[in-house]
Design a protein around this motif. Sequence first.
Motif, PDB file in Angstrom:
ATOM      1  N   TYR A 121       0.673  -1.365  -0.016  1.00  0.00           N
ATOM      2  CA  TYR A 121      -0.091   0.111   0.092  1.00  0.00           C
ATOM      3  C   TYR A 121       1.053   1.242   0.048  1.00  0.00           C
ATOM      4  O   TYR A 121       0.418   2.188  -0.783  1.00  0.00           O
ATOM      5  CB  TYR A 121      -0.914  -0.018   1.153  1.00  0.00           C
ATOM      6  N   HIS A 143      -4.774  -9.253  -3.255  1.00  0.00           N
ATOM      7  CA  HIS A 143      -6.157  -8.914  -3.451  1.00  0.00           C
ATOM      8  C   HIS A 143      -7.007 -10.081  -2.555  1.00  0.00           C
ATOM      9  O   HIS A 143      -8.106  -9.705  -2.101  1.00  0.00           O
ATOM     10  CB  HIS A 143      -6.613  -9.155  -4.795  1.00  0.00           C
ATOM     11  N   ASP A 283     -14.064  -8.506  -7.895  1.00  0.00           N
ATOM     12  CA  ASP A 283     -14.765  -7.958  -6.866  1.00  0.00           C
ATOM     13  C   ASP A 283     -13.782  -7.853  -5.535  1.00  0.00           C
ATOM     14  O   ASP A 283     -13.461  -6.927  -4.903  1.00  0.00           O
ATOM     15  CB  ASP A 283     -16.095  -8.909  -6.308  1.00  0.00           C
ATOM     16  N   GLU A 286     -11.588  -4.782  -6.628  1.00  0.00           N
ATOM     17  CA  GLU A 286     -12.294  -3.549  -6.209  1.00  0.00           C
ATOM     18  C   GLU A 286     -12.320  -3.400  -4.653  1.00  0.00           C
ATOM     19  O   GLU A 286     -12.020  -2.088  -4.190  1.00  0.00           O
ATOM     20  CB  GLU A 286     -13.917  -3.757  -6.730  1.00  0.00           C
ATOM     21  N   ILE A 287     -12.686  -4.268  -4.014  1.00  0.00           N
ATOM     22  CA  ILE A 287     -12.639  -4.099  -2.622  1.00  0.00           C
ATOM     23  C   ILE A 287     -11.234  -3.805  -2.060  1.00  0.00           C
ATOM     24  O   ILE A 287     -11.111  -2.916  -1.242  1.00  0.00           O
ATOM     25  CB  ILE A 287     -13.384  -5.263  -1.871  1.00  0.00           C
ATOM     26  N   THR A 288     -10.244  -4.415  -2.636  1.00  0.00           N
ATOM     27  CA  THR A 288      -8.962  -3.869  -2.064  1.00  0.00           C
ATOM     28  C   THR A 288      -8.859  -2.468  -2.270  1.00  0.00           C
ATOM     29  O   THR A 288      -8.268  -1.773  -1.626  1.00  0.00           O
ATOM     30  CB  THR A 288      -7.904  -4.942  -2.684  1.00  0.00           C
ATOM     31  N   HIS A 289      -8.901  -2.318  -3.541  1.00  0.00           N
ATOM     32  CA  HIS A 289      -8.740  -0.800  -3.890  1.00  0.00           C
ATOM     33  C   HIS A 289      -9.567   0.215  -3.328  1.00  0.00           C
ATOM     34  O   HIS A 289      -9.273   1.235  -2.549  1.00  0.00           O
ATOM     35  CB  HIS A 289      -8.520  -0.429  -5.346  1.00  0.00           C
ATOM     36  N   ASP A 290     -10.952  -0.093  -3.471  1.00  0.00           N
ATOM     37  CA  ASP A 290     -11.804   0.887  -3.005  1.00  0.00           C
ATOM     38  C   ASP A 290     -12.151   1.041  -1.500  1.00  0.00           C
ATOM     39  O   ASP A 290     -12.407   2.097  -1.003  1.00  0.00           O
ATOM     40  CB  ASP A 290     -13.337   0.709  -3.584  1.00  0.00           C
ATOM     41  N   PHE A 291     -11.801  -0.001  -0.619  1.00  0.00           N
ATOM     42  CA  PHE A 291     -12.124  -0.079   0.623  1.00  0.00           C
ATOM     43  C   PHE A 291     -10.902  -0.098   1.545  1.00  0.00           C
ATOM     44  O   PHE A 291     -10.509   0.573   2.311  1.00  0.00           O
ATOM     45  CB  PHE A 291     -12.948  -1.057   0.919  1.00  0.00           C
ATOM     46  N   TYR A 293      -7.599  -0.376   0.666  1.00  0.00           N
ATOM     47  CA  TYR A 293      -6.474   0.739   0.487  1.00  0.00           C
ATOM     48  C   TYR A 293      -6.797   2.164   0.892  1.00  0.00           C
ATOM     49  O   TYR A 293      -6.055   2.694   1.517  1.00  0.00           O
ATOM     50  CB  TYR A 293      -6.151   0.445  -1.108  1.00  0.00           C
ATOM     51  N   GLU A 294      -8.200   2.370   0.524  1.00  0.00           N
ATOM     52  CA  GLU A 294      -8.398   3.766   1.008  1.00  0.00           C
ATOM     53  C   GLU A 294      -8.441   4.006   2.390  1.00  0.00           C
ATOM     54  O   GLU A 294      -8.116   4.895   2.814  1.00  0.00           O
ATOM     55  CB  GLU A 294     -10.000   3.937   0.309  1.00  0.00           C
ATOM     56  N   ASN A 295      -8.798   2.889   3.080  1.00  0.00           N
ATOM     57  CA  ASN A 295      -8.827   3.134   4.403  1.00  0.00           C
ATOM     58  C   ASN A 295      -7.389   3.066   5.117  1.00  0.00           C
ATOM     59  O   ASN A 295      -7.261   4.331   6.049  1.00  0.00           O
ATOM     60  CB  ASN A 295      -9.449   1.711   5.162  1.00  0.00           C
TER      61      ASN A 295
END
Length: 415
Positions: A121, A143, A283, A286-291, A293-295
Amino acid sequence: MSSNSMSAIKLRRKKNVKKGIQFCLMVCGASGTGRTTFVNTLCGRPVLGSASGTTQPRDYDDPTTAHLEEGVKIKPVTVELELDEEGTRVSLTVVDTPGFGDCVDNEASFGEISTYLERQYDDILAEESRIKRNPRFRDNRVHVLLYFVQPTGHGLRELDIELMRRLSPRVNVIPVIGKADSLTPLELAESKKLIMEDIEHYRIPVYNFPYDIEEDDEDTVEENAELRGLMPFAIVGSEDIVEVDGKRVRARAYPWGIVEVDNPRHSDFLAIRSALLHSHLADLKEITHDFLYENYRTEKLSKSVSSDPTSASYLTTTGPDGDSMDPQSLASQSVRLKEEQLRREEEKLREIEVKVQREINEKRQELLARESQLKELESRMVREGTPLQQHALQHQQLGGGNFMDEEDDETRGGA
Ligand SMILES: Nc1nc2c(ncn2[C@@H]2O[C@H](COP(=O)(O)OP(=O)(O)O)[C@@H](O)[C@H]2O)c(=O)[nH]1
Ligand SMILES: [Mg+2]
């Protein structure tokens, strides 16, 4: 454009297509739960080798090395997998982690794994804030993490709970039971039930094939519910090919029978394989990137800001007792950080512009000074009526034409 460079572009495009979708899988769990065998089964070739670094299967009968883990360092390995006849490809990166057991310092290996996840990250974070992107940058974020539970027939051990709890904020965790053929169908069903009860009881946020009955279409709901129902997936791995009913299949042969890897009645291998590499690949990414990683990004940025004494003005957004901020103020803070950085870059550019402008002005002044010197010299010559020869000489020195011509002209003009 030359035909040469055209074909180079085509070639590059082909290569990109060939490379396929990128996906990164981490395997984790106690030593000897079948992680290595699973990865090699999934890839259809010996991707993870022995402790010596060769791809030969390890000699477990050798008492001097049998207890050793296969390489304690976390090292990603990338393989290109062709998934079907249509040529769908996945560029799969596999990350094996050091196994842990009763005699190993578990805390150290927990730390090592979560440091690895966070480092991926950090790399993205650094790359994102670069003005000029590195074209060769590789996104190595993990992922999904398959957590291998031992086939004890019981629920989770404290160690399992601890590890899944600690890693699930950083990665999609999917629990699996390794070497599931060690359990009878009844034992397996009971074990699955106990494990899911533990996961619920300890509120471990594993990846549970999320769906929304209201929003998702029927097929998705059905598929995800089915996969969720299989959790934790029963894994059987084998690198051996055995003949069953005249067909050569991947299986484990025992004196009392044959366990087929790809047979849904024997294991959940096919289900997890197709979920990872087909149906849920996007999916999970996406969760890895949008959620996830974002956190992480928000946590990291807010931490670095509040620990940076030069940006005291930002401290006001931190709660009175240093609590983390609400998502909205965190988001606006990261925007402010970006703006601040841009502003600094702009300032630097402006400084350079001013410097160049100043240099140009100096040169222009110099040029003007020379020009007026020249003019003065000329008018002085005219005033003083400089002797012909000298005049011509001076003229020539100042870039005038042919000496003799000049003389002629002067003679005529002066008459
Ligand atoms: N019964 C059974 N044994 C397995 C299975 N997968 C691997 N093994 C065996 O279990 C041992 C440890 O496997 P390995 O893949 O090295 O485990 P790792 O330490 O987690 O990487 C080896 O002897 C494997 O042959 C399985 O699905 N069922
Ligand atoms: Mg291994």
